[in-house]
Design an enzyme around this catalytic site. Structure first.
Site, short mmCIF file in Angstrom:
data_model
loop_
_atom_site.label_atom_id
_atom_site.label_comp_id
_atom_site.label_asym_id
_atom_site.label_seq_id
_atom_site.Cartn_x
_atom_site.Cartn_y
_atom_site.Cartn_z
N PRO A 136 5.94 4.88 5.24
CA PRO A 136 6.09 4.64 6.68
C PRO A 136 4.74 4.56 7.42
O PRO A 136 4.58 3.77 8.33
CB PRO A 136 6.91 5.84 7.16
CG PRO A 136 7.65 6.29 5.95
CD PRO A 136 6.77 5.99 4.77
N GLU A 165 2.61 -8.04 0.06
CA GLU A 165 1.70 -8.17 -1.10
C GLU A 165 0.27 -8.50 -0.68
O GLU A 165 -0.40 -9.32 -1.32
CB GLU A 165 2.28 -9.18 -2.09
CG GLU A 165 3.59 -8.66 -2.68
CD GLU A 165 4.45 -9.67 -3.39
OE1 GLU A 165 3.96 -10.77 -3.66
OE2 GLU A 165 5.60 -9.36 -3.68
C1 FAD Z 1 10.28 -8.03 4.03
C2 FAD Z 1 9.28 -7.09 3.43
C3 FAD Z 1 9.42 -6.69 2.10
C4 FAD Z 1 8.51 -5.78 1.56
N1 FAD Z 1 8.70 -5.34 0.26
C5 FAD Z 1 7.89 -4.37 -0.25
C6 FAD Z 1 8.14 -3.81 -1.56
O1 FAD Z 1 9.03 -4.23 -2.27
N2 FAD Z 1 7.34 -2.80 -1.98
C7 FAD Z 1 6.33 -2.29 -1.22
O2 FAD Z 1 5.65 -1.37 -1.68
N3 FAD Z 1 6.06 -2.80 0.02
C8 FAD Z 1 6.82 -3.81 0.52
N4 FAD Z 1 6.58 -4.32 1.78
C9 FAD Z 1 5.52 -3.73 2.58
C10 FAD Z 1 4.29 -4.61 2.72
O3 FAD Z 1 3.63 -4.71 1.49
C11 FAD Z 1 3.42 -4.00 3.81
O4 FAD Z 1 4.09 -4.24 5.04
C12 FAD Z 1 2.03 -4.59 3.85
O5 FAD Z 1 1.28 -4.17 2.74
C13 FAD Z 1 1.26 -4.20 5.12
O6 FAD Z 1 1.30 -2.83 5.32
P1 FAD Z 1 1.77 -2.24 6.75
O7 FAD Z 1 3.02 -2.91 7.14
O8 FAD Z 1 1.77 -0.77 6.63
O9 FAD Z 1 0.65 -2.71 7.75
P2 FAD Z 1 -0.73 -1.95 8.05
O10 FAD Z 1 -1.45 -1.69 6.79
O11 FAD Z 1 -0.46 -0.81 8.96
O12 FAD Z 1 -1.49 -3.08 8.86
C14 FAD Z 1 -1.17 -3.40 10.21
C15 FAD Z 1 -2.09 -4.55 10.64
O13 FAD Z 1 -3.47 -4.14 10.55
C16 FAD Z 1 -4.19 -5.02 9.69
N5 FAD Z 1 -5.20 -4.27 8.97
C17 FAD Z 1 -5.05 -3.15 8.22
N6 FAD Z 1 -6.21 -2.77 7.69
C18 FAD Z 1 -7.14 -3.68 8.11
C19 FAD Z 1 -8.54 -3.86 7.89
N7 FAD Z 1 -9.25 -3.00 7.14
N8 FAD Z 1 -9.17 -4.91 8.50
C20 FAD Z 1 -8.47 -5.78 9.26
N9 FAD Z 1 -7.15 -5.67 9.50
C21 FAD Z 1 -6.49 -4.63 8.94
C22 FAD Z 1 -3.15 -5.63 8.77
O14 FAD Z 1 -3.59 -6.87 8.23
C23 FAD Z 1 -1.97 -5.78 9.72
O15 FAD Z 1 -2.14 -6.96 10.46
C24 FAD Z 1 7.44 -5.28 2.33
C25 FAD Z 1 7.28 -5.73 3.65
C26 FAD Z 1 8.18 -6.61 4.21
C27 FAD Z 1 7.99 -7.05 5.63
#
Ligand code: FAD
Length: 397
Positions: free
Chosen positions: A142, A377
């Site tokens: 989360p 991914e």
């Molecule tokens: C439909 C769907 C299916 C999914 N399926 C899976 C699954 O099967 N298994 C799994 O493990 N995960 C899954 N995910 C999760 C997905 O991999 C994550 O949502 C993704 O890795 C981004 O993480 P976050 O949502 O926590 O965003 P965050 O990491 O919180 O990022 C939020 C924003 O900040 C930006 N950001 C973060 N760090 C930086 C940086 N250093 N520099 C610049 N920008 C930055 C990001 O690019 C993004 O725009 C799924 C997501 C979706 C939407």
């Protein structure tokens, strides 16, 4: 090599190339037919109701598609891993949601295939390839997505097994998977070096499923959260060695970036096909709209992106098959394809005009599905971090 044996070698390798081409075409034809008959007709309905259709996935297993790229030893067809890309492209043409379900299954299966021991592989892969179990990949939490090193889930070695506590979020196949590859910290003080991976069976005591996400796109896939509360698993469920989880996750994600890019190509092909048909039929100012240069240029840009994406995926896949390092190529490919897919699906809506904005036509769904490519991914920004760092390392020449 003597002249005649050289000739024999050449004709043998020509025969092998021809056979591979034939196999490749036949496979494409089969999965195309399957998609058009068994998947595409149900995509709009899955999207409207937000329902995951297990029957479609079961059929994909029964027809031997999902297991085809795994070793014969476990019941697969022993085909090259490149067939996973053909499959995902074709399936995504018919339904990006179904492709995402298969993609998530591959994430878990490939992780077990690459890093599991013989006992784990013969137990879990054999079942998965036979279609008796669906797999998921549990990395995101989360409060932690891109910054994998900050994972909070903890796996305490309690002698003979591990006690896991924590949460996962956004897990595809979360409530329909029979097996989940879960990443947790066995040594929180070591950051990335303290992350390990585990194979978790669905019926493990202490594993709870949260509510399903109500998503903007990919609505026919199953996504939600998992809770681990004093979930005990035997030590045999550790995948690879303690502390290797981060490396495993990153290697699995490299391959997954090719997979999700193949899905983008399928989505772009769908948007382009719909756009061509519409441009040849819709009339304005007494002509088909396809006769206007403004529309032709949109179609031309779509074609250019599709061609570029095909060239890039071919190159990255070749490197992967040859076991060369392809982390940067996979990141560039996915960054390009996700932008290209967003633009292409958006322009398809433009070609459809007002009709493109309606759910009656397919193209608005394609745009909603495409957005996932920017996030899952490796987000667009995280991929550029990988590419930018590599660029700097190459220095000034
Ligand atoms: C439909 C769907 C299916 C999914 N399926 C899976 C699954 O099967 N298994 C799994 O493990 N995960 C899954 N995910 C999760 C997905 O991999 C994550 O949502 C993704 O890795 C981004 O993480 P976050 O949502 O926590 O965003 P965050 O990491 O919180 O990022 C939020 C924003 O900040 C930006 N950001 C973060 N760090 C930086 C940086 N250093 N520099 C610049 N920008 C930055 C990001 O690019 C993004 O725009 C799924 C997501 C979706 C939407």
């Amino acid at each position: 090599m003597k002249n005649d044996s050289r000739a024999a070698f050449r004709s043998n390798s020509k025969r092998k190339t021809k056979m591979a081409l034939y196999q490749n075409r036949l496979f494409r034809k089969l999965i195309q037919e399957f998609t058009m008959n068994e998947i595409a007709p149900y995509d709009a309905q899955m999207d409207a109701t937000g329902t995951f259709d297990r029957e479609i996935i079961d059929k994909l297993f029964r027809h031997g598609f999902i297991g085809c790229s795994f070793s014969r030893e476990y019941g697969g067809a022993g085909l090259d891993k490149i067939y996973e890309l053909y499959m995902l492209e074709e399936i995504a043409f018919g339904s990006a949601s179904v492709a995402l379900t298969v993609d998530a299954t591959f994430l878990g299966m490939n992780c077990i295939n690459k890093f599991g021991n013989e006992t784990q592989k013969s137990k879990y892969l054999t079942k998965a390839i036979a279609g008796k179990s669906l797999t998921a990949f549990g990395l995101t939490e989360p409060s932690v997505g891109s910054d994998v090193a900050a994972l909070h889930t903890v796996a305490k070695n309690v002698g003979g097994g591990y006690l896991i506590n924590g949460q996962k979020a956004w897990i595809t196949n979360y409530s329909v998977a029979d097996v989940i590859v879960v990443f947790a910290k066995t040594a929180p003080e070591l950051d990335v070096k303290g992350i390990s991976a585990f194979i978790v069976d669905k019926d493990t005591k202490g594993l709870y499923m949260g509510d399903e996400e109500d998503k903007m796109g990919m609505r026919g896939s199953n996504t939600g959260s998992l809770l681990f509360q004093d979930m005990w698993i035997p030590k045999e469920q550790l995948l690879g060695e303690e502390g290797m989880g981060f490396k495993m996750a990153m290697a699995t994600l490299d391959a997954a970036r090719l997979h999700i890019s193949a899905m983008g190509i399928g989505l772009m092909r769908h948007a382009l096909t719909e756009s061509r048909t519409y441009a040849n039929a819709r009339k304005a100012f007494g002509k088909n709209i396809g006769a206007f240069q403004g529309i032709q240029f949109l179609l031309a840009d779509m074609e250019i992106r599709l061609y570029a994406a095909r060239c890039m995926i071919e190159d990255a896949a070749k490197r992967a098959v040859k076991a060369e390092d392809y982390t940067e190529q996979a990141a560039m490919l996915k960054a390009f394809v996700s932008d290209a897919t967003m633009k292409t699906t958006n322009e398809a809506i433009q070609i459809f005009g007002g009709n493109g904005y309606s759910k009656e036509y397919h193209v608005e769904r394609l745009l909603r599905d495409a957005k996932l490519l920017d996030i899952g991914e490796g987000t667009a920004q995280v991929l550029r971090m990988i590419i930018g760092r590599n660029s700097l390392k190459r220095g000034g020449r």
